[in-house]
Write an enzyme that holds these catalytic residues in place. Structure first.
Site, PDB file in Angstrom:
ATOM      1  N   GLY A 140      -5.036  -2.141   5.101  1.00 19.29           N
ATOM      2  CA  GLY A 140      -4.188  -3.259   4.665  1.00 19.29           C
ATOM      3  C   GLY A 140      -4.827  -4.619   4.911  1.00 19.29           C
ATOM      4  NE  ARG A 141      -6.558  -4.282  11.045  1.00 19.88           N
ATOM      5  CZ  ARG A 141      -5.924  -3.119  11.146  1.00 19.88           C
ATOM      6  NH1 ARG A 141      -4.811  -2.920  10.481  1.00 19.88           N
ATOM      7  NH2 ARG A 141      -6.398  -2.152  11.914  1.00 19.88           N
ATOM      8  CE  LYS A 164      -3.694   2.101   2.751  1.00 22.06           C
ATOM      9  NZ  LYS A 164      -4.627   1.916   3.855  1.00 22.06           N
ATOM     10  CD  GLU A 214      -2.093  -5.100  11.698  1.00 23.22           C
ATOM     11  OE1 GLU A 214      -1.183  -5.947  11.746  1.00 23.22           O
ATOM     12  OE2 GLU A 214      -2.412  -4.521  10.664  1.00 23.22           O
ATOM     13  CG  HIS A 221      -4.222 -35.815  17.615  1.00 25.58           C
ATOM     14  ND1 HIS A 221      -4.409 -37.088  18.106  1.00 25.58           N
ATOM     15  CD2 HIS A 221      -5.208 -35.609  16.704  1.00 25.58           C
ATOM     16  CE1 HIS A 221      -5.437 -37.642  17.485  1.00 25.58           C
ATOM     17  NE2 HIS A 221      -5.941 -36.761  16.643  1.00 25.58           N
ATOM     18  CE  LYS A 280       4.648  -1.202   7.998  1.00 21.99           C
ATOM     19  NZ  LYS A 280       3.789  -0.755   6.913  1.00 21.99           N
ATOM     20  CD  GLU A 315       9.295  -5.994   7.227  1.00 17.67           C
ATOM     21  OE1 GLU A 315       9.084  -4.856   6.756  1.00 17.67           O
ATOM     22  OE2 GLU A 315       8.968  -6.307   8.395  1.00 17.67           O
TER      23      GLU A 315
END
Ligand code: G6Q
Length: 547
Positions: free
Chosen positions: A267-268, A206, A353, A384, A512, A212
């Site tokens: 973003g999410r 965005k 978030e 399990h 960031k 990264e």
């Protein structure tokens, strides 16, 4: 201090938490044969059973009253009307507009954004068509059969989760990789599987400034050039999904090859925007469109159904009940479908978030617990592993069980066995097992006296552990879209009750900034002031790296 607890509706629920909130689900089911019918519903292809949550009729009415008192409907309408409900970033929140193109108008600051949305959707559709039919090729004329999405967080998790979930709909012969981690291993392992002539790199960011993503994108470009690609060929092999035209150009991608979206797409919440392009490339446009349509169907339910029947709103309210009134700190998401194996990770971001906030919209401290810790794994694997704690641990963990009635891979009786587990676990978590039942079982096994006494307490299950069961006929693009939208609106509902902003993420922004200040020091630069532990660790790392 937040004023929510001063509301009479909040106080009523506070009182009920001491009485009705302590009732055992086993008794509630025994007393009321109509409980399942009353506390379940269906919308957009999803059947939701919330009868095994810790509510009574009085709690249900109290929660709906609280929902009305805090104005869930008015806030929802404000969101859909394009008001700047993300107050700390001064932004509208309109991911619903991206999927409901049939509706007509969506306004931001009085301007209809539907034209822009349609233009980008048409460009995406055209681009997918060209890649799929071979009119758009790599620089050497070979078909672009492989996509590498480079993005992180909201520019990664949605497309990863959806492409995994909808693998049965893959276009044959197409491959999609996702590189998110700045750990060079992620990129190196991916590059080792690629042919530069047939690979399309999709740089999804965005802001187009995320460390990264930009680092990974630069490495991908360097690799492409090193493997015989040319500067001119970059136009064939690199495209961008972003809101930042300037940064995209500066990176070397022609803005002709950029698919834009807008600051009102969080973003999410962005897999419905240009960020969804890798999904469409892998599954084909019609399947991507069906995903959007499934979400739009859930949006219509959320926008129209009264609170009493509104599934996302009710799940949100019940979540608040469990979290803020009964003190349950976690929420497990347990999909009984291998294709949904990334759903918990996706929802972890969506929920934590969004609602991991400690101040109200006006900046006052909240005095009640907000967003839960969310975790999960597909069933039956989790059974399990960590279910032990869910059954007998000292914390009560509300769980969401999710399953399709039909499998894409009807192999023998696998699916019946999967579904039997999907049903058995919530029943056991609800009922528990009393000391009398345990004793009877142990007697039947031939144990007696002190043997029974020694074991009985260990084998008792308290039960009364709340679960929601979500069923769909089959996992399809449409039902997956509806499922994601169900969670999005549930999260929104909770944020309204908690009076917090679900759409900012200052903790992420902080992360960031932090790493950027340490980076020069790791590269041998002057050390700045740190606490003794951080300074000591920096020195240790340098020593281990022979610096
Ligand atoms: C999502 C968050 C965060 C964001 C990533 C990537 O809601 O803001 O996860 O998506 O940090 O950001 P960019 O897309 O700007 O690279």
């Amino acid at each position: 201090m937040s004023s929510r607890p001063t509301l009479p509706e909040w106080q009523d629920l506070q009182d009920l938490s001491e009485s009705d909130g302590q009732r055992h689900l086993r008794d509630l089911f025994a007393e009321d044969p109509g409980r399942f019918g009353r506390f379940s519903g269906e919308a957009a292809g999803l059947f939701v059973d919330y009868s095994k949550t810790r509510i009574t009729s009085r709690v249900f009415e109290g929660l709906v009253a609280l929902g009305k008192a805090v104005g869930i409907e008015a806030r929802r309408d404000a969101m859909v009307a394009g008001e700047r409900i993300n107050v700390t970033e001064n932004r509208a929140v309109l991911h619903v507009a991206l999927r409901d193109t049939a509706k007509g108008k969506y306004l931001v600051d009085g301007v209809d954004v539907m034209g822009d949305i349609q233009t980008v959707l048409s460009r995406m559709e055209e681009f997918c068509g060209e890649v799929h039919n071979g009119t758009r090729t790599g620089a050497t004329g070979k078909p672009l059969t492989t996509v590498v999405n480079i993005g992180i967080g909201g520019s990664d998790l949605g497309p990863v989760m959806v492409t995994e979930a909808l693998k049965p709909y893959d276009i044959e012969g197409r491959r999609t990789f996702f590189v998110s981690n700045v750990d060079g291993t992620h990129m190196a392992q991916t590059l080792a599987q690629l042919d530069p002539e047939t690979t399309l790199f999709v740089i999804a960011s965005k802001t187009f400034t995320t460390q990264e993503t930009m680092t990974n994108a630069e490495s991908a470009k360097a690799w492409y050039l090193e493997k015989g690609g040319t500067e001119a060929g970059i136009a064939n092999h690199f495209i961008a999904l972003s809101t930042n035209e300037e940064a995209v150009s500066a990176f070397g991608i022609d803005t002709e090859n950029m698919f834009p979206f807008w600051d009102w797409v969080g973003g999410r919440y962005s897999l419905w925007s240009a960020i969804g392009l890798p999904i469409a490339l892998q599954l084909g446009w019609d399947n991507y469109r069906a995903l959007l349509d499934g979400a739009a169907a859930m949006d219509r339910h959320f926008e129209a159904a009264p609170l009493e029947e509104n599934l996302p709103a009710l799940l949100g309210l019940i979540g608040v009940w469990h979290r803020s009134f009964l003190g349950m700190a976690t929420n497990a998401v347990l999909p009984y479908d291998q294709y949904l194996h990334r759903l918990p990770a996706y929802l972890q971001q969506a929920d934590m978030e969004s609602n991991g906030k400690g101040v109200t919209l006006s900046g006052a401290a909240v005095s009640y617990p907000t967003g839960p810790i969310l975790f999960g794994e597909p069933g039956t694997n989790g059974q399990h592993a960590f279910y032990q704690l869910i059954h007998q641990g000292t914390d009560v963990i509300p769980c969401d069980f999710i399953a399709p009635a039909q499998s894409h891979n009807p192999l023998g009786d696998h699916h019946e066995k999967l579904l039997a587990n999907f049903l058995a676990q919530p029943e056991a978590l609800m009922r528990g097992k009393t000391v009398t039942e345990v004793t009877t079982d142990l007697q039947a096994e031939g144990l007696e006296g002190h043997e029974i006494a020694d074991l009985a307490n260990h084998k008792v299950f308290p039960g009364n552990r709340p679960t929601v069961s979500i069923l769909m006929e089959k996992l399809t693009p449409a039902t997956l879209g509806a499922l994601i939208a169900l969670y999005e609106h549930r999260i929104f509902t909770q944020s309204v009750v908690w009076d917090i902003n679900a759409y900012d993420q200052w903790g992420v922004e902080q992360g960031k900034v932090l790493a950027k200040s340490i980076l020069p020091e790791l590269k041998g630069g002057e050390a700045t002031r740190h606490d003794a532990s951080t300074a000591g660790l920096i020195e240790k790392i340098k020593a281990m790296r022979g610096m």
